[in-house]
Design a protein around this motif. Structure first.
Motif, mmCIF file in Angstrom:
data_model
loop_
_atom_site.group_PDB
_atom_site.id
_atom_site.type_symbol
_atom_site.label_atom_id
_atom_site.label_comp_id
_atom_site.label_asym_id
_atom_site.label_seq_id
_atom_site.Cartn_x
_atom_site.Cartn_y
_atom_site.Cartn_z
ATOM 1 N N THR A 273 7.694 -17.758 19.357
ATOM 2 C CA THR A 273 7.516 -17.123 20.602
ATOM 3 C C THR A 273 7.185 -15.666 20.239
ATOM 4 N N ARG A 274 6.979 -14.857 21.394
ATOM 5 C CA ARG A 274 6.908 -13.422 21.192
ATOM 6 C C ARG A 274 8.223 -12.514 20.961
ATOM 7 N N GLN A 275 9.303 -13.258 21.383
ATOM 8 C CA GLN A 275 10.455 -12.538 21.005
ATOM 9 C C GLN A 275 10.729 -12.963 19.489
ATOM 10 N N GLN A 276 10.479 -13.888 18.953
ATOM 11 C CA GLN A 276 10.793 -14.498 17.742
ATOM 12 C C GLN A 276 9.869 -13.600 16.991
ATOM 13 N N LEU A 277 8.561 -13.251 17.043
ATOM 14 C CA LEU A 277 7.667 -12.402 16.378
ATOM 15 C C LEU A 277 8.137 -11.027 16.460
ATOM 16 N N LYS A 278 8.586 -10.452 17.525
ATOM 17 C CA LYS A 278 8.960 -9.130 17.422
ATOM 18 C C LYS A 278 10.380 -8.920 16.673
ATOM 19 N N LYS A 279 11.279 -9.933 16.656
ATOM 20 C CA LYS A 279 12.514 -9.902 15.773
ATOM 21 C C LYS A 279 12.212 -9.785 14.442
ATOM 22 N N ALA A 280 11.161 -10.837 14.075
ATOM 23 C CA ALA A 280 10.631 -10.918 12.684
ATOM 24 C C ALA A 280 10.077 -9.534 11.986
ATOM 25 N N LEU A 281 9.543 -8.845 12.845
ATOM 26 C CA LEU A 281 8.967 -7.590 12.500
ATOM 27 C C LEU A 281 9.605 -6.385 12.743
ATOM 28 N N ALA A 282 10.878 -6.612 13.155
ATOM 29 C CA ALA A 282 11.858 -5.608 13.604
ATOM 30 C C ALA A 282 11.300 -4.564 14.549
ATOM 31 N N LEU A 283 10.780 -5.138 15.571
ATOM 32 C CA LEU A 283 9.971 -4.118 16.629
ATOM 33 C C LEU A 283 10.980 -4.485 17.879
ATOM 34 N N LYS A 284 10.943 -3.346 18.732
ATOM 35 C CA LYS A 284 11.749 -3.393 19.907
ATOM 36 C C LYS A 284 10.908 -3.240 21.086
ATOM 37 N N ASP A 285 9.977 -2.259 21.025
ATOM 38 C CA ASP A 285 9.155 -2.161 22.309
ATOM 39 C C ASP A 285 8.215 -2.995 22.568
ATOM 40 N N ASP A 286 8.044 -3.941 23.491
ATOM 41 C CA ASP A 286 7.516 -4.910 23.995
ATOM 42 C C ASP A 286 5.912 -4.621 23.852
ATOM 43 N N GLU A 287 5.665 -3.432 24.668
ATOM 44 C CA GLU A 287 4.520 -2.892 25.012
ATOM 45 C C GLU A 287 3.635 -2.721 23.673
ATOM 46 N N HIS A 288 4.130 -1.814 22.939
ATOM 47 C CA HIS A 288 3.800 -1.438 21.494
ATOM 48 C C HIS A 288 3.345 -3.071 20.677
ATOM 49 N N PHE A 289 4.223 -3.732 20.839
ATOM 50 C CA PHE A 289 3.830 -5.297 20.151
ATOM 51 C C PHE A 289 2.972 -5.875 20.596
ATOM 52 N N ARG A 290 2.510 -5.783 22.074
ATOM 53 C CA ARG A 290 1.646 -6.519 22.751
ATOM 54 C C ARG A 290 0.236 -5.974 21.909
ATOM 55 N N LYS A 291 0.377 -4.339 22.412
ATOM 56 C CA LYS A 291 -0.998 -3.662 22.183
ATOM 57 C C LYS A 291 -1.346 -3.663 20.592
ATOM 58 N N ALA A 292 -0.534 -3.491 19.741
ATOM 59 C CA ALA A 292 -0.843 -3.132 18.357
ATOM 60 C C ALA A 292 -1.023 -4.088 17.517
ATOM 61 N N TYR A 293 -0.153 -5.220 17.835
ATOM 62 C CA TYR A 293 -0.025 -6.505 17.041
ATOM 63 C C TYR A 293 -0.627 -7.789 17.597
ATOM 64 N N LEU A 294 -0.141 -8.193 18.676
ATOM 65 C CA LEU A 294 -0.370 -9.346 19.387
ATOM 66 C C LEU A 294 -1.901 -9.531 19.766
ATOM 67 N N LEU A 295 -2.192 -8.435 20.565
ATOM 68 C CA LEU A 295 -3.596 -8.602 21.262
ATOM 69 C C LEU A 295 -4.683 -8.437 20.208
ATOM 70 N N PRO A 296 -4.643 -7.461 19.021
ATOM 71 C CA PRO A 296 -5.818 -7.310 18.083
ATOM 72 C C PRO A 296 -5.795 -8.595 17.293
ATOM 73 N N ALA A 297 -4.703 -9.355 17.013
ATOM 74 C CA ALA A 297 -4.760 -10.676 16.309
ATOM 75 C C ALA A 297 -5.245 -11.595 17.195
ATOM 76 N N LEU A 298 -5.092 -11.812 18.223
ATOM 77 C CA LEU A 298 -5.595 -12.667 19.218
ATOM 78 C C LEU A 298 -7.068 -12.374 19.428
ATOM 79 N N GLU A 299 -7.555 -11.100 19.544
ATOM 80 C CA GLU A 299 -8.937 -10.922 19.832
ATOM 81 C C GLU A 299 -9.842 -11.196 18.526
#
Length: 334
Positions: A273-299
């Motif tokens: 899940t998104r929360q599991q990924l954020k925790k594994a990356l030691a990230l707290k900011d959801d918007e930064h995770f989405r824009k910098a990590y998740l969306l580029p990987a999906l695109e």
């Protein structure tokens, strides 16, 4: 009586200094001149991106690369100017002396040229540090800035603390004084990098800024806690943790390719899940995770949704695609 910044050397700080020194020693052996020049450009872009992003600049690493290459970029003029100034400042990086106050003023003049009227001069008015709408620090009055900065540079010139500690102490004290009308965050981080680079030149090429950007909530919290305690130990410990993670992950062999999306792939061991990924990356900011990590990987087709027809589903998870697995194989499995 000479000024002495208040700070405590804790076992945690000593352990991190030892670990960083050990890793830097290995990197120095591994990094030849040709590889260092190749990394310098890549990591400088990452450093500038991280430092400016903390201050709200929205330009991507690819846009910063385009500006470095002299290409036109469609973006807010102020943000383009910030990048051009940062590139110009880092071109002068090797000529500045950490203990020279005149060099710091010159660096600020270059970094803030065309952005504020007082570029290269200490502020003449009051200034505070804001977190959203909340005032988290009121800086000392403008009439005290010159004396406080003189004391700080006087301490740095004779400090016998390890550069990893001295750099963090200077960074904290600088942010507490907040000597400029604007640009204090990027200047504080720049000067800590300069102090570290005089200890080991590799620090001119290690993008600590990128990791601070990903943990900027903790960065500001560490500054606040140090002020509350009248002891910069919490900030020193935070900065050393950021430096340790950066030097551990920015090895000469992998630094050019370790983008945020590749870091995402490295922790995606199953459907998560998104929360599991954020925790594994030691990230707290959801918007930064989405824009910098998740969306580029999906695109990029490296990651896919388990429920693609319901992207907002509470049961949504993510998994590697065949392309993502091939990329990870090229990185030796992460």
């Amino acid at each position: 009586m000479k000024y002495q910044p208040p700070y405590t050397i804790t076992p945690e700080i000593l352990n991190r200094v030892a670990l960083i020194s050990e890793v830097i020693g290995r990197l120095t052996v591994l990094t030849d001149q040709a590889r260092a020049l190749r990394l310098r450009r890549i990591n400088r872009i990452r450093t500038i991106h991280g430092s400016l992003a903390i201050e709200g600049n929205t330009l991507s690493e690819s846009q910063i690369t385009a500006i470095l290459d002299g290409k036109r970029v469609i973006a807010p003029p102020r943000e383009v100017q910030e990048v051009k100034n940062a590139l110009a400042a880092y071109d002068r990086f090797d000529t500045w002396r950490p203990e020279a106050e005149t060099d710091l003023l010159e660096a600020h003049r270059i970094l803030m040229s065309g952005l504020i009227d007082e570029a290269g001069r200490y502020r003449h008015g009051g200034v505070g540090v804001m977190a959203g709408q909340q005032l988290i620090h009121m800086a000392p009055p403008a009439e005290r800035v010159s004396q406080l900065m003189g004391d700080l540079f006087g301490w740095l010139a004779v400090a016998n603390a390890h550069p990893l500690i001295a750099g963090s102490v200077f960074h904290y004290e600088f942010e507490f004084i907040h000597p400029f009308a604007d640009g204090n965050g990027r200047m504080g981080r720049l000067w800590q990098s300069l102090i570290l680079a005089r200890w080991n030149p590799l620090f001119a090429n290690i993008p600590v800024e990128s990791l601070i950007f990903e943990h900027q909530t903790e960065y500001y919290a560490a500054l606040q806690e140090s002020t509350r305690q009248t002891d910069s130990a919490p900030f020193i410990a935070f900065m050393l943790r950021m430096i340790l993670v950066t030097v551990t992950t920015s090895t000469p062999e992998v630094a050019p390719e370790v983008t945020p999306e590749v870091r995402l792939l490295s922790v995606l061991t199953s459907e998560m899940t998104r929360q599991q990924l954020k925790k594994a990356l030691a990230l707290k900011d959801d918007e930064h995770f989405r824009k910098a990590y998740l969306l580029p990987a999906l695109e990029a087709g490296l990651v896919e949704m388990t429920i693609p027809d319901k992207p907002r589903s509470s049961k949504q998870k993510y998994r590697l695609t065949d392309k993502g697995r091939r990329v990870m194989a090229q990185h030796g499995g992460g």
